[in-house]
Design an enzyme around this catalytic site. Structure first.
Site, mmCIF file in Angstrom:
data_model
loop_
_atom_site.group_PDB
_atom_site.id
_atom_site.type_symbol
_atom_site.label_atom_id
_atom_site.label_comp_id
_atom_site.label_asym_id
_atom_site.label_seq_id
_atom_site.Cartn_x
_atom_site.Cartn_y
_atom_site.Cartn_z
ATOM 1 N N VAL A 32 -7.269 3.936 -14.314
ATOM 2 C CA VAL A 32 -7.081 4.182 -12.738
ATOM 3 C C VAL A 32 -6.510 3.091 -12.388
ATOM 4 C CG1 VAL A 32 -9.846 4.601 -12.673
ATOM 5 C CG2 VAL A 32 -8.887 2.083 -12.008
ATOM 6 N N ASP A 34 -13.583 7.093 -2.919
ATOM 7 C CA ASP A 34 -12.591 6.645 -4.650
ATOM 8 C C ASP A 34 -13.380 7.795 -5.600
ATOM 9 O OD1 ASP A 34 -10.644 5.264 -4.116
ATOM 10 O OD2 ASP A 34 -11.904 3.570 -4.222
ATOM 11 N N THR A 67 -8.542 -1.335 2.379
ATOM 12 C CA THR A 67 -8.257 -1.979 0.765
ATOM 13 C C THR A 67 -8.988 -3.824 1.363
ATOM 14 O OG1 THR A 67 -7.040 -2.003 -0.910
ATOM 15 C CG2 THR A 67 -5.865 -2.479 1.328
ATOM 16 N N GLY A 115 -3.901 6.861 -13.129
ATOM 17 C CA GLY A 115 -5.054 6.461 -11.612
ATOM 18 C C GLY A 115 -4.316 7.324 -10.738
ATOM 19 N N ASN A 154 -14.041 2.344 1.953
ATOM 20 C CA ASN A 154 -12.660 2.862 2.428
ATOM 21 C C ASN A 154 -11.861 3.858 3.076
ATOM 22 O OD1 ASN A 154 -13.560 5.075 0.890
ATOM 23 N ND2 ASN A 154 -12.003 5.196 -0.813
ATOM 24 N N LYS A 212 -13.084 -4.254 2.718
ATOM 25 C CA LYS A 212 -13.983 -2.399 1.893
ATOM 26 C C LYS A 212 -15.772 -2.828 1.988
ATOM 27 C CE LYS A 212 -11.522 -0.125 -1.352
ATOM 28 N NZ LYS A 212 -11.213 0.331 -2.640
ATOM 29 N N GLY A 231 -15.678 -4.139 -11.474
ATOM 30 C CA GLY A 231 -16.006 -4.195 -10.114
ATOM 31 C C GLY A 231 -15.571 -3.304 -9.663
ATOM 32 N N SER A 264 0.441 -1.429 -0.264
ATOM 33 C CA SER A 264 0.146 -0.109 0.110
ATOM 34 C C SER A 264 0.680 1.096 0.028
ATOM 35 C CB SER A 264 -0.855 -0.138 1.077
ATOM 36 O OG SER A 264 -1.723 1.278 1.269
HETATM 37 P P1 NAP Z 1 -12.393 -6.046 -9.416
HETATM 38 O O1 NAP Z 1 -12.653 -5.810 -7.881
HETATM 39 O O2 NAP Z 1 -10.907 -7.842 -8.653
HETATM 40 O O3 NAP Z 1 -12.808 -6.117 -10.536
HETATM 41 C C1 NAP Z 1 -11.491 -6.575 -11.381
HETATM 42 C C2 NAP Z 1 -12.333 -6.028 -13.000
HETATM 43 O O4 NAP Z 1 -11.085 -6.107 -14.108
HETATM 44 C C3 NAP Z 1 -13.446 -6.381 -13.286
HETATM 45 O O5 NAP Z 1 -14.166 -5.692 -14.052
HETATM 46 C C4 NAP Z 1 -13.212 -8.230 -13.987
HETATM 47 O O6 NAP Z 1 -13.597 -8.389 -15.416
HETATM 48 C C5 NAP Z 1 -12.258 -7.220 -14.702
HETATM 49 N N1 NAP Z 1 -11.289 -8.040 -15.416
HETATM 50 C C6 NAP Z 1 -10.049 -8.484 -14.385
HETATM 51 N N2 NAP Z 1 -9.662 -9.826 -15.524
HETATM 52 C C7 NAP Z 1 -9.591 -9.310 -16.721
HETATM 53 C C8 NAP Z 1 -9.495 -9.561 -18.085
HETATM 54 N N3 NAP Z 1 -8.389 -11.023 -18.567
HETATM 55 N N4 NAP Z 1 -10.119 -9.314 -19.125
HETATM 56 C C9 NAP Z 1 -11.032 -8.196 -18.936
HETATM 57 N N5 NAP Z 1 -11.782 -8.110 -17.975
HETATM 58 C C10 NAP Z 1 -11.242 -7.837 -16.322
HETATM 59 O O7 NAP Z 1 -10.499 -5.160 -9.228
HETATM 60 P P2 NAP Z 1 -11.037 -3.401 -9.163
HETATM 61 O O8 NAP Z 1 -10.853 -3.054 -7.260
HETATM 62 O O9 NAP Z 1 -11.902 -2.912 -9.119
HETATM 63 O O10 NAP Z 1 -9.373 -2.682 -9.444
HETATM 64 C C11 NAP Z 1 -9.419 -2.382 -10.641
HETATM 65 C C12 NAP Z 1 -8.389 -1.813 -10.541
HETATM 66 O O11 NAP Z 1 -8.348 -0.586 -10.767
HETATM 67 C C13 NAP Z 1 -7.247 -2.209 -10.254
HETATM 68 O O12 NAP Z 1 -5.348 -2.080 -11.242
HETATM 69 C C14 NAP Z 1 -6.907 -1.362 -8.680
HETATM 70 O O13 NAP Z 1 -5.592 -1.597 -8.690
HETATM 71 C C15 NAP Z 1 -7.336 -0.390 -9.874
HETATM 72 N N6 NAP Z 1 -7.751 0.968 -8.915
HETATM 73 C C16 NAP Z 1 -7.109 2.465 -8.457
HETATM 74 C C17 NAP Z 1 -7.833 3.206 -7.292
HETATM 75 C C18 NAP Z 1 -7.213 4.216 -7.257
HETATM 76 O O14 NAP Z 1 -7.289 5.294 -6.234
HETATM 77 N N7 NAP Z 1 -6.713 5.079 -8.510
HETATM 78 C C19 NAP Z 1 -8.936 2.944 -6.362
HETATM 79 C C20 NAP Z 1 -9.327 1.460 -7.103
HETATM 80 C C21 NAP Z 1 -8.234 0.658 -7.907
HETATM 81 P P3 NAP Z 1 -14.815 -9.383 -14.903
HETATM 82 O O15 NAP Z 1 -16.769 -9.354 -14.125
HETATM 83 O O16 NAP Z 1 -15.314 -10.076 -15.698
HETATM 84 O O17 NAP Z 1 -14.229 -10.473 -13.759
#
Ligand code: NAP
Length: 289
Positions: free
Chosen positions: A229, A109, A69, A252, A94, A73, A135, A22
């Site tokens: 992001v 977020d 995290t 992001g 969060n 959450k 997600g 983190s």
């Molecule tokens: P999550 O809840 O696990 O969701 C993951 C998403 O990615 C789902 O929509 C999933 O689709 C899709 N996915 C994963 N593998 C895939 C593949 N091979 N092909 C197509 N789609 C795929 O994760 P999250 O919490 O939303 O986080 C997602 C990203 O956002 C991460 O990289 C995280 O670090 C980033 N993030 C950044 C911030 C920031 O402050 N900048 C905040 C939060 C998150 P399915 O539904 O089909 O599985």
């Protein structure tokens, strides 16, 4: 970073499982020092399934609050005494502020994402957005785009179509539209998009996953902007291709920092000048690489 602790120093932390990666301690301690606020922000491993136990512990140990995290959450939602509108809407907390033994749950977020767009002068009002993923990140970003961001339409394209449909079903105005993640759909939606936002894990360091095909970006109009992001790496392949094709891009990091700024406001009750904090935090993150 030099830290001076007093007996009165307030305690804050981030919890997760895992949590060692983190960046929150670095971001928050940088801001706390710059603002002269008497708090220390720690990194606390809390195993999956132990969220309720941690809450009692945090309260007993006198924590003023904490960030959460994965995988806490969602579990925090039902454990809060008070829940803000965004946390209730996303079904995820969060940020928790502990005040007089009561737990106040927030989700910063979505606001963080909008603030980062605003700072980068990327307009959302009246725009058509192609949002990739359904997600946790997408759940925070999509409703904010149509509410506070006043986007005209957001197409939520996800590999698991049912998840996109479930996310869009929460929007009573019908401005969120579910879509598939296949090449033809992405190409068709890209043609109409003013903004593309990647909320999937694809391209994130450590995941070993990448977009199979980025050719949908070729269908964007030149003025369309592309956001990710993801903040690690600095520039994903998606952003690199978009930049090389002449599009404005945004990673992001701004979202990460702004959500932390809003969390710190909840912890401390102080109004924080985010624009003043951003360069300091960016520098601290750069120095830590
Ligand atoms: P999550 O809840 O696990 O969701 C993951 C998403 O990615 C789902 O929509 C999933 O689709 C899709 N996915 C994963 N593998 C895939 C593949 N091979 N092909 C197509 N789609 C795929 O994760 P999250 O919490 O939303 O986080 C997602 C990203 O956002 C991460 O990289 C995280 O670090 C980033 N993030 C950044 C911030 C920031 O402050 N900048 C905040 C939060 C998150 P399915 O539904 O089909 O599985």
């Amino acid at each position: 970073m030099e830290v001076q602790l007093k007996n009165t120093t307030g305690k804050l932390c981030v919890i997760g499982d895992p949590v060692g990666h983190s960046k929150s301690p670095l971001i928050q301690n940088t801001m706390l020092r710059a603002l002269g606020l008497d708090y220390i922000y720690l990194c606390q491993h809390v195993p999956r399934g132990k969220t309720a136990e941690w809450l009692r512990c945090a309260s007993f140990c006198g924590y003023a609050g904490f960030n959460a995290t994965m995988p806490h959450k969602e579990a925090l939602v039902s454990l809060m005494d008070h829940l803000d509108e965004d946390a209730a809407m996303y079904g995820a907390v969060n940020t928790v502020a502990i005040r007089e033994g009561s737990y106040y749950g927030y989700n910063t977020d979505g606001r963080g994402f909008l603030a980062s767009l605003h700072q980068a002068e990327i307009e959302t009002e009246g725009k058509r957005v192609l949002l990739l993923g359904a997600g946790g990140a997408a759940k925070a970003v999509a409703p904010k785009l149509v509410q506070a961001g006043k986007a005209q339409r957001v197409f939520v394209a996800n590999r698991t179509r049912e998840k996109a449909a479930a996310l869009c079903a929460q929007d009573e105005e019908g401005q969120l539209t579910p879509a598939g993640f296949d090449r033809d759909t992405l190409c068709r939606l890209a043609e109409q998009a003013d903004l593309v936002v990647n909320c999937t894990n694809l391209g994130m360091d450590g995941t070993n996953s990448q977009f199979e095909d980025l050719s949908f970006l070729d269908n964007l109009r030149p003025e369309a902007a592309v956001c990710d992001v993801i903040y690690s790496p600095d520039e994903t392949l998606l952003l690199q291709k978009a930049r090389l094709s002449g599009h404005r891009t945004l990673n992001g990091l701004g979202m990460l920092v702004w959500q932390a700024i809003f969390a710190l406001e909840h912890f401390t009750g102080e109004k924080i000048d985010g624009n003043a904090m951003l360069p300091l935090v960016r520098q601290a993150l750069k120095n830590a690489l």
